[in-house]
Design a protein around this motif. Structure first.
Motif, short mmCIF file in Angstrom:
data_model
loop_
_atom_site.label_atom_id
_atom_site.label_comp_id
_atom_site.label_asym_id
_atom_site.label_seq_id
_atom_site.Cartn_x
_atom_site.Cartn_y
_atom_site.Cartn_z
N ASP A 137 43.84 55.10 32.78
CA ASP A 137 42.41 55.35 32.60
C ASP A 137 41.67 54.11 32.12
O ASP A 137 40.47 53.95 32.36
CB ASP A 137 42.21 56.49 31.59
CG ASP A 137 42.86 57.79 32.05
OD1 ASP A 137 42.86 58.04 33.26
OD2 ASP A 137 43.38 58.53 31.19
N VAL A 138 42.38 53.21 31.45
CA VAL A 138 41.78 51.93 31.01
C VAL A 138 41.67 50.96 32.16
O VAL A 138 40.63 50.31 32.36
CB VAL A 138 42.62 51.31 29.87
CG1 VAL A 138 42.12 49.91 29.53
CG2 VAL A 138 42.57 52.20 28.63
N MET A 139 42.71 50.84 32.96
CA MET A 139 42.73 49.85 34.04
C MET A 139 41.87 50.24 35.23
O MET A 139 41.27 49.38 35.88
CB MET A 139 44.17 49.61 34.51
CG MET A 139 45.02 48.78 33.57
SD MET A 139 46.59 48.28 34.35
CE MET A 139 47.42 49.87 34.42
N HIS A 140 41.85 51.53 35.54
CA HIS A 140 41.21 51.96 36.78
C HIS A 140 39.76 51.47 36.92
O HIS A 140 39.38 50.98 38.00
CB HIS A 140 41.29 53.49 36.91
CG HIS A 140 40.63 54.01 38.13
ND1 HIS A 140 39.46 54.76 38.10
CD2 HIS A 140 40.94 53.90 39.45
CE1 HIS A 140 39.11 55.07 39.34
NE2 HIS A 140 39.99 54.58 40.16
N PRO A 141 38.92 51.58 35.89
CA PRO A 141 37.53 51.12 36.06
C PRO A 141 37.33 49.64 35.79
O PRO A 141 36.21 49.13 35.95
CB PRO A 141 36.77 51.96 35.04
CG PRO A 141 37.75 52.17 33.93
CD PRO A 141 39.10 52.29 34.60
N ASP A 142 38.38 48.93 35.40
CA ASP A 142 38.24 47.52 35.01
C ASP A 142 38.25 46.63 36.26
O ASP A 142 39.24 46.62 37.00
CB ASP A 142 39.38 47.12 34.07
CG ASP A 142 39.11 45.81 33.34
OD1 ASP A 142 38.61 44.86 33.97
OD2 ASP A 142 39.40 45.73 32.13
N PRO A 143 37.18 45.87 36.51
CA PRO A 143 37.11 45.06 37.73
C PRO A 143 38.10 43.89 37.74
O PRO A 143 38.32 43.27 38.78
CB PRO A 143 35.67 44.55 37.74
CG PRO A 143 35.25 44.57 36.31
CD PRO A 143 35.94 45.75 35.70
N ARG A 144 38.71 43.60 36.60
CA ARG A 144 39.64 42.45 36.54
C ARG A 144 41.02 42.77 37.10
O ARG A 144 41.85 41.87 37.26
CB ARG A 144 39.77 41.97 35.10
CG ARG A 144 38.47 41.45 34.50
CD ARG A 144 38.63 41.13 33.02
NE ARG A 144 39.01 42.34 32.26
CZ ARG A 144 39.32 42.33 30.97
NH1 ARG A 144 39.34 41.18 30.29
NH2 ARG A 144 39.63 43.47 30.35
#
Length: 424
Positions: free
Chosen positions: A81-88
């Motif tokens: 859930d942290v990584m999914h929306p992160d554009p990096r």
């Protein structure tokens, strides 16, 4: 960041200064970590350090992750859930192990293939898949890099480390890279204990020759597996170590939140006894599944106070045994009241879970006429040999059984040493 086949993010120093260190296939991949924080201070997991570094080692990669409910941050957010929306970072797939990605399945089950409702990501089932079958799953997912982030319990028969093993083999076959994000061994990494598996008894509860309590983290095991067992065709492997963890730390010294890694591993205290009492899965006694204290409560119909008395008479270090009665809600003896013992560890520093497990098997057989092994000799798969079963059947005492594995254990301890990444 340029990374070779066995690059490792070292645990010491500022996160922003992380550097990859290359090494040959059979050599150590990084220096042991230094600069640990005070005992009881917060540990930064491999994921914490990867995220703090802006996911630099994943840039330009389509990423899939093998994880479960234990893949969380210090503030208990799931890393997917942290990584999914992160554009990096481009997270495109999730791979679920035994019990599943979201942890809804009991022992021996998984969640199958579905789309995760929270993120929309495809979730692929890896349980009981290995070799070319698992390689095909990785290929079908379209990922370039497979992350692995699961909390282990420190015992050879806990299946997540063999999911890791299978992922290394499959990634090499599929031409994928593997990045292992490290987490603590909850029962310390001080020493390996117990018999080393004979490969003739290899199963999903122990594929290869490691000790029953391996005393390693998942990143250390990944390095060990890749070099020792896949040296002819190793995976492209990188590991991200922790900072702040010492080999002598039990889980409650880390400052990290505990999430049950499987339904019957509810607390860190369960993990302390599990490398020994899980052996009761190979008997007709309950190992406490279906109670609130699995692997701490053991028993069967017809067992009485004599078992606890016999176990206590051995004066095993760091542990005492209480006469106990309980009624499992599922698994063995579901809905029936059984007698047995509760294992109470009062000094973890001197407690030996494997020797204790053997002692409990020996005394159970001595004090209960109904004692029997599972008909399929599952105990041989758990111990990795026939000696434990046959010696107990022949009347051997605890010390005699324990002596049989010391030579193999010494060899394993020496072999594992070069893959250890933490001091203390």
């Amino acid at each position: 960041m340029s990374l070779s086949r066995r690059g490792v993010l070292a645990a010491g120093g500022a996160v922003g200064a992380l550097a990859a260190t290359a090494a040959g296939t059979g050599s150590a991949a990084a220096s042991p970590a230094h600069g640990h924080g005070p005992r009881g201070g917060r540990v930064s997991t491999g994921f914490d350090r990867l995220a703090a570094d802006g996911y630099r080692m994943l840039r330009g990669q389509k990423v899939g992750i093998v994880t479960n409910p234990t893949g969380i941050t210090a503030d208990v957010r799931h890393i997917v859930d942290v990584m999914h929306p992160d554009p990096r970072v481009e997270l495109t797939a999730v791979f679920g192990p035994e019990h599943g990605f979201r942890g809804t399945a009991q022992a021996g089950g998984s969640e199958g293939r579905y789309d995760d409702p929270a993120t929309g990501l495809p979730v692929y089932d890896t349980y009981l898949k290995n070799g070319r079958d698992l390689a095909d799953v990785f290929t079908a997912s379209g990922v370039d890099t497979v992350l692995f982030d699961i909390q282990d319990a420190g015992a050879r028969f806990y299946t997540y480390i063999w999911t890791l093993y299978d992922c290394l083999e499959a990634a090499a076959l599929a031409g994928k890279r593997v990045v292992v994000l490290d987490r603590p061994n909850p029962v310390t990494g001080r020493e390996a204990l117990g018999p080393v598996l004979d490969p003739a008894f290899g199963t999903f509860v122990g594929r290869r020759e490691i000790a029953q309590a391996h005393g390693m983290t998942v990143a250390e095991l990944a390095l060990f597996f890749n070099a020792e067992f896949f040296h002819e065709r190793p995976a492209r492997l990188d590991v991200v170590t922790m900072s702040g963890w010492r080999r002598s730390d039990f889980f409650d010294a880390t400052g990290l939140p505990w999430v049950p890694p499987s339904p019957n591993m509810p607390t860190p205290e369960t993990a302390v006894v599990y490398p020994g009492t899980c052996l009761f899965e190979g008997t007709n006694l309950s190992e406490g599944r279906g109670t609130t204290r699995p692997f701490e409560l053991l028993g069967a119909e017809g067992v009485d106070h004599r078992w606890a008395a016999a176990a206590n008479a051995l004066r095993l270090p760091g542990v005492a045994f209480r006469e106990a009665y309980f009624a499992p809600t599922f698994s063995k003896f579901a809905g029936k009241t059984v007698g047995g013992v509760q294992v109470h560890v009062h000094d973890r520093e001197v407690f030996d879970p494997v020797r204790t497990g053997i002692a409990l098997l020996v005394t159970a057989k001595q004090t209960w006429s109904g004692f029997a092994w599972r008909p399929d000799n599952w105990i041989d798969k758990l111990t990795g040999n026939t000696r434990v079963r046959t010696m107990i059947d022949a009347g051997a005492d605890t010390d005699a059984v324990v002596r049989t594995w010391q030579r193999d254990l010494s060899a394993f301890r020496a072999k594992r040493r070069k893959y250890l990444r933490y001091g203390g």
